[in-house]
Write a protein that holds these residues in place. Structure first.
Motif, mmCIF file in Angstrom:
data_model
loop_
_atom_site.group_PDB
_atom_site.id
_atom_site.type_symbol
_atom_site.label_atom_id
_atom_site.label_comp_id
_atom_site.label_asym_id
_atom_site.label_seq_id
_atom_site.Cartn_x
_atom_site.Cartn_y
_atom_site.Cartn_z
ATOM 1 N N GLU A 2 76.792 121.469 -36.880
ATOM 2 C CA GLU A 2 75.428 120.999 -36.715
ATOM 3 C C GLU A 2 75.413 119.546 -36.262
ATOM 4 O O GLU A 2 76.322 118.773 -36.557
ATOM 5 C CB GLU A 2 74.639 121.089 -38.036
ATOM 6 C CG GLU A 2 74.390 122.504 -38.511
ATOM 7 C CD GLU A 2 73.576 122.546 -39.784
ATOM 8 O OE1 GLU A 2 73.314 121.458 -40.347
ATOM 9 O OE2 GLU A 2 73.200 123.645 -40.226
ATOM 10 N N GLN A 5 70.619 115.007 -38.601
ATOM 11 C CA GLN A 5 69.552 114.091 -38.233
ATOM 12 C C GLN A 5 69.119 113.346 -39.486
ATOM 13 O O GLN A 5 68.510 113.922 -40.388
ATOM 14 C CB GLN A 5 68.364 114.857 -37.642
ATOM 15 C CG GLN A 5 68.737 115.614 -36.380
ATOM 16 C CD GLN A 5 67.674 116.601 -35.993
ATOM 17 O OE1 GLN A 5 67.216 117.400 -36.792
ATOM 18 N NE2 GLN A 5 67.262 116.569 -34.747
ATOM 19 N N SER A 10 64.021 112.782 -35.293
ATOM 20 C CA SER A 10 64.675 113.064 -34.015
ATOM 21 C C SER A 10 65.209 111.768 -33.449
ATOM 22 O O SER A 10 64.485 110.792 -33.310
ATOM 23 C CB SER A 10 63.667 113.681 -33.032
ATOM 24 O OG SER A 10 63.220 114.901 -33.510
ATOM 25 N N ASP A 83 63.210 128.806 -35.952
ATOM 26 C CA ASP A 83 62.817 127.835 -36.975
ATOM 27 C C ASP A 83 63.371 128.216 -38.336
ATOM 28 O O ASP A 83 63.533 127.352 -39.214
ATOM 29 C CB ASP A 83 61.281 127.739 -37.064
ATOM 30 C CG ASP A 83 60.660 127.036 -35.864
ATOM 31 O OD1 ASP A 83 61.351 126.218 -35.237
ATOM 32 O OD2 ASP A 83 59.485 127.309 -35.561
ATOM 33 N N ARG A 87 69.043 127.523 -34.044
ATOM 34 C CA ARG A 87 68.967 127.794 -32.603
ATOM 35 C C ARG A 87 70.210 128.503 -32.050
ATOM 36 O O ARG A 87 70.110 129.383 -31.199
ATOM 37 C CB ARG A 87 68.785 126.482 -31.834
ATOM 38 C CG ARG A 87 67.865 125.444 -32.451
ATOM 39 C CD ARG A 87 66.445 125.907 -32.625
ATOM 40 N NE ARG A 87 65.581 124.790 -33.069
ATOM 41 C CZ ARG A 87 64.383 124.940 -33.587
ATOM 42 N NH1 ARG A 87 63.859 126.150 -33.734
ATOM 43 N NH2 ARG A 87 63.687 123.891 -33.972
ATOM 44 N N VAL A 135 65.480 122.853 -28.842
ATOM 45 C CA VAL A 135 66.610 121.949 -29.068
ATOM 46 C C VAL A 135 66.251 120.532 -28.623
ATOM 47 O O VAL A 135 66.567 119.544 -29.306
ATOM 48 C CB VAL A 135 67.865 122.456 -28.331
ATOM 49 C CG1 VAL A 135 68.964 121.391 -28.339
ATOM 50 C CG2 VAL A 135 68.380 123.739 -28.980
ATOM 51 N N ASP A 138 64.220 119.019 -31.217
ATOM 52 C CA ASP A 138 65.033 118.685 -32.389
ATOM 53 C C ASP A 138 65.663 117.308 -32.244
ATOM 54 O O ASP A 138 65.819 116.570 -33.225
ATOM 55 C CB ASP A 138 66.170 119.701 -32.569
ATOM 56 C CG ASP A 138 65.680 121.066 -33.031
ATOM 57 O OD1 ASP A 138 64.550 121.139 -33.564
ATOM 58 O OD2 ASP A 138 66.430 122.044 -32.863
ATOM 59 N N THR A 201 71.400 122.411 -33.868
ATOM 60 C CA THR A 201 70.595 121.178 -33.898
ATOM 61 C C THR A 201 69.522 121.179 -34.973
ATOM 62 O O THR A 201 68.851 120.160 -35.162
ATOM 63 C CB THR A 201 69.920 120.954 -32.532
ATOM 64 O OG1 THR A 201 69.076 122.073 -32.232
ATOM 65 C CG2 THR A 201 70.966 120.784 -31.430
ATOM 66 N N LEU A 202 69.345 122.303 -35.659
ATOM 67 C CA LEU A 202 68.330 122.376 -36.712
ATOM 68 C C LEU A 202 69.026 122.511 -38.060
ATOM 69 O O LEU A 202 69.491 123.595 -38.425
ATOM 70 C CB LEU A 202 67.397 123.573 -36.477
ATOM 71 C CG LEU A 202 66.222 123.692 -37.449
ATOM 72 C CD1 LEU A 202 65.258 122.510 -37.286
ATOM 73 C CD2 LEU A 202 65.476 125.010 -37.243
ATOM 74 N N ASN A 206 65.891 121.678 -42.800
ATOM 75 C CA ASN A 206 64.665 121.582 -41.998
ATOM 76 C C ASN A 206 64.119 122.941 -41.572
ATOM 77 O O ASN A 206 63.121 123.008 -40.846
ATOM 78 C CB ASN A 206 64.925 120.752 -40.735
ATOM 79 C CG ASN A 206 65.124 119.285 -41.052
ATOM 80 O OD1 ASN A 206 65.074 118.884 -42.202
ATOM 81 N ND2 ASN A 206 65.371 118.490 -40.028
ATOM 82 N N ARG A 207 64.759 124.006 -42.023
ATOM 83 C CA ARG A 207 64.334 125.330 -41.582
ATOM 84 C C ARG A 207 63.171 125.844 -42.422
ATOM 85 O O ARG A 207 62.962 125.416 -43.557
ATOM 86 C CB ARG A 207 65.516 126.304 -41.633
ATOM 87 C CG ARG A 207 66.616 125.877 -40.674
ATOM 88 C CD ARG A 207 67.827 126.781 -40.689
ATOM 89 N NE ARG A 207 68.902 126.186 -39.906
ATOM 90 C CZ ARG A 207 70.101 126.728 -39.739
ATOM 91 N NH1 ARG A 207 70.378 127.894 -40.308
ATOM 92 N NH2 ARG A 207 71.012 126.107 -39.017
#
Length: 407
Positions: A2, A5, A10, A83, A87, A135, A138, A201-202, A206-207
């Motif tokens: 991953e 972040q 972002s 989400d 991704r 993405v 993100d 990237t997620l 954050n999901r």
């Protein structure tokens, strides 16, 4: 694997190394170009395909409509699921489906088989189209996202530039089936590229849940955001105007004006270069010459001017050169319109970027499918093309013109 972040924010472009940024542009640009590539590559072959398969013009044109509808429906499903699940895994699955379905198109014995394979192919392409935007959201926000999307147009815009040229030249030495073999190879290459270079990237934290009620609430919130809705509709209507040109231009310019497949592909390439050039100019201008909202209004007004010029030129029987100038004005604005409208629409929906991106993409391709169907039903001539383009462009300007408040 991953990209983390910090604090869920972002990062700007400074958070990524230059080589990583370039790889990201290349991969995401290629993914976002999937729809255009899969449509544009075989446009010069449409008249010949009808004869080869013993099918009507309408049934061969339906392969465009089926693909567009599937692309819209696929995005509506894949975006919200990303989400919840991330991704990367959905991208890999979508690309695998795309490669298999493209091979099915190449082997199609009749138009019925081809329509079924195109429907499956569209679902695979939907993953690349919707998740490229998700993405990007993100990783970027604000002006950084607008500029990144503008850079994506450099790669994305190569599809309408190169695809019809490659398609037209291949048709000089082989059949339309080779075009779908080429798409099969493209799917395999991108599958390998995503597997090797694109991390998740997620972050898990954050999901969001993928329960039907949660998804319904997410879509309800998006539908209640008037600013989001008008921006999505404005972009979708411009996309529909350009898709009217895409779906009908091979018949208008080849059958109506007598252009060869090769000359038609060159005209298509020039308009694609316009998308690339204006997309890059937009990336430079945002924050320097004007805001995303101001630049969007100018681009929408230019689409109206170009579409009206196409209609007037066709009705008046003006020379082909003048018609092509107005087509260029309308088509080349797709880059600035999609870039600015996407950035503004997704700005406040980072937590549900997949769902927001899917709703945007679905709306675009549904309206594009309706426009293509109208073009097919009303007649494959320049007057019809100009009229349908105007019917899309004028309300797009009304919806997308800069406003002080939407709430």
């Amino acid at each position: 694997m991953e990209i983390t972040q910090g604090g869920g924010r972002s990062p700007g472009t400074s958070a990524l190394s230059r080589p990583h940024y370039r790889r990201l542009v290349l991969v995401l640009g290629s993914l976002s170009a999937f729809g255009a590539l899969t449509i544009d590559l075989y446009l010069p072959a449409l008249p010949g395909m009808a004869a080869h398969l013993g099918a009507s013009t309408a049934s061969v044109q339906a392969t465009l409509t089926v693909f567009v509808v599937g692309l819209a429906a696929g995005q509506l499903l894949i975006g919200p699921l990303s989400d919840a699940w991330g991704r990367r895994r959905l991208l890999l699955a979508g690309l695998a489906v795309y490669a298999v379905a493209s091979l099915g198109c190449a082997l199609a014995p009749d138009v019925g088989w081809l329509l079924a394979a195109r429907a499956l192919q569209s679902l695979g392409a939907a993953a690349g189209t919707v998740l490229a935007r998700a993405v990007a959201r993100d990783l970027f926000s604000g002006v950084a996202m607008t500029r990144f999307l503008s850079v994506l147009m450099l790669v994305n815009g190569l599809a309408p530039v190169l695809a019809p040229v490659v398609g037209g030249q291949l048709l000089a030495v082989t059949t339309w089936r080779a075009l779908f073999v080429l798409l099969t190879g493209t799917g395999v290459v991108l599958l390998a590229a995503v597997a090797l270079t694109l991390p998740e990237t997620l972050p898990v934290g954050n999901r969001r849940p993928a329960h039907p009620r949660a998804l319904a609430r997410t879509f309800a919130r998006l539908a209640a955001d008037r600013r989001f809705v008008r921006l999505v509709l404005a972009a979708a209507l411009v996309f529909a105007a350009v898709f009217t040109y895409i779906s009908g231009s091979s018949f208008v310019l080849q059958d109506g004006y007598g252009l060869s497949a090769q000359r038609f592909s060159l005209v298509f390439a020039v308009n694609g270069l316009g998308i690339v050039a204006l997309g890059q100019l937009n990336g430079w201008a945002v924050g320097r010459v004007g805001t995303e909202a101001g630049l969007l209004t100018v681009a929408l007004a230019t689409v109206v001017l170009g579409s009206a010029g196409v209609l007037v030129s066709a009705v008046a029987g003006a020379p082909l050169g003048l018609l092509l100038v107005f087509l260029f004005l309308a088509v080349s604005m797709l880059g600035p319109v999609l870039t600015n409208a996407t950035s503004l629409a997704l700005a406040e929906h980072g937590a549900t970027a997949g769902a927001a991106s899917s709703l945007q993409g679905t709306t675009q391709f549904l309206l594009a499918g309706l426009a293509a169907a109208a073009m097919s039903a009303l007649g494959d001539d320049a007057v019809t093309m100009g009229a349908v383009m105007c019917c899309c462009a004028v309300p797009a300007l009304i919806l997308g013109a800069r406003r002080r408040s939407d709430r």
